[in-house]
Design an enzyme around this catalytic site. Sequence first.
Site, PDB file in Angstrom:
ATOM      1  CB  SER A  18      39.260  41.726  42.236  1.00 23.51           C
ATOM      2  OG  SER A  18      40.143  42.377  41.366  1.00 23.51           O
ATOM      3  CG  ASN A  19      39.941  46.949  40.196  1.00 25.88           C
ATOM      4  OD1 ASN A  19      40.528  47.765  40.904  1.00 25.88           O
ATOM      5  ND2 ASN A  19      40.581  46.127  39.364  1.00 25.88           N
ATOM      6  CE  LYS A  53      31.705  50.168  19.893  1.00 27.30           C
ATOM      7  NZ  LYS A  53      32.799  49.490  20.572  1.00 27.30           N
ATOM      8  CG  HIS A  66      44.879  51.170  31.079  1.00 22.93           C
ATOM      9  ND1 HIS A  66      44.361  50.331  30.118  1.00 22.93           N
ATOM     10  CD2 HIS A  66      46.200  51.286  30.822  1.00 22.93           C
ATOM     11  CE1 HIS A  66      45.336  49.963  29.300  1.00 22.93           C
ATOM     12  NE2 HIS A  66      46.460  50.534  29.702  1.00 22.93           N
TER      13      HIS A  66
HETATM   14  C1  GRF Z   1      42.215  45.101  36.083  1.00 24.88           C
HETATM   15  O1  GRF Z   1      43.558  44.764  35.938  1.00 24.88           O
HETATM   16  C2  GRF Z   1      41.942  46.459  35.516  1.00 24.88           C
HETATM   17  O2  GRF Z   1      43.038  47.330  35.620  1.00 24.88           O
HETATM   18  C3  GRF Z   1      41.659  46.177  34.070  1.00 24.88           C
HETATM   19  O3  GRF Z   1      40.963  44.943  34.075  1.00 24.88           O
HETATM   20  C4  GRF Z   1      41.321  44.208  35.234  1.00 24.88           C
HETATM   21  C5  GRF Z   1      40.047  43.864  35.936  1.00 24.88           C
HETATM   22  O4  GRF Z   1      40.278  42.999  37.017  1.00 24.88           O
HETATM   23  N1  GRF Z   1      40.912  47.228  33.451  1.00 24.88           N
HETATM   24  P1  GRF Z   1      39.114  42.679  38.035  1.00 24.88           P
HETATM   25  O5  GRF Z   1      37.984  42.069  37.220  1.00 24.88           O
HETATM   26  O6  GRF Z   1      38.720  43.945  38.701  1.00 24.88           O
HETATM   27  O7  GRF Z   1      39.716  41.680  38.991  1.00 24.88           O
END
Ligand code: GRF
Length: 201
Positions: A16-17, A69, A113
């Site tokens: 979603s971000n 890794k 984060h």
């Molecule tokens: C978010 O809560 C972000 O802060 C963390 O992982 C999550 C990712 O969510 N790093 P999305 O995949 O962007 O919905």
Amino acid sequence: MSEKIKIAILISGIGSNMESLIIDLKKKDHPGRAHMVISDNPNALGIKRAQQLSIPTFSITPKSKCLDKNVFEKKLLTMLRSNEIQVICLAGFMRILSATFIDSFSGEILNIHPSILPSLKGLNTHYRALKKGIHVHGATVHKVTKNLDSGTILGQTTIKILKDDTPQSLSDRLKPEEHQLYVQVLRNFLLDNSNVIQKVI
Ligand code: GRF
């Protein structure tokens, strides 16, 4: 406008971000361009979302969860270099990048984060925020350095913790704030603006 800055967004899950970053990056006045989305999980919902937005997607898939890794990071670095990526945005990317990788990548790496750093570094931040009994929670966009969740803070947003909150309700309420924050911070960062973005309740 001069040539746009090439961005790669790294995801592992919902995306979603990533989606809100891509939507903003598509705007004409944006200094950056979403060049590619890379996932370590071929089944990540975010891959479909990126494809719907016409962004090229790539998976570097561990055959087993324990793909070495080094091998993973070498493949990743090769992909980033051959695409001349200048900035990486981690957006729910669930792997910790090694110091070697961070040193080897010539551009900048940003991450979002879900806590008010330096509080609650690491995983399960919503659960831990509730357990601590704190009243304010939030999210931070920061530069990625060798020390986990410790790079320069570029922006923060906060929400109130309510009496009946659960980790899920906190996550649901925080996500829209994260989206706004990451979009604003990325623009600010690419424009070389060192103002820290803050949204305080
Ligand atoms: C978010 O809560 C972000 O802060 C963390 O992982 C999550 C990712 O969510 N790093 P999305 O995949 O962007 O919905």
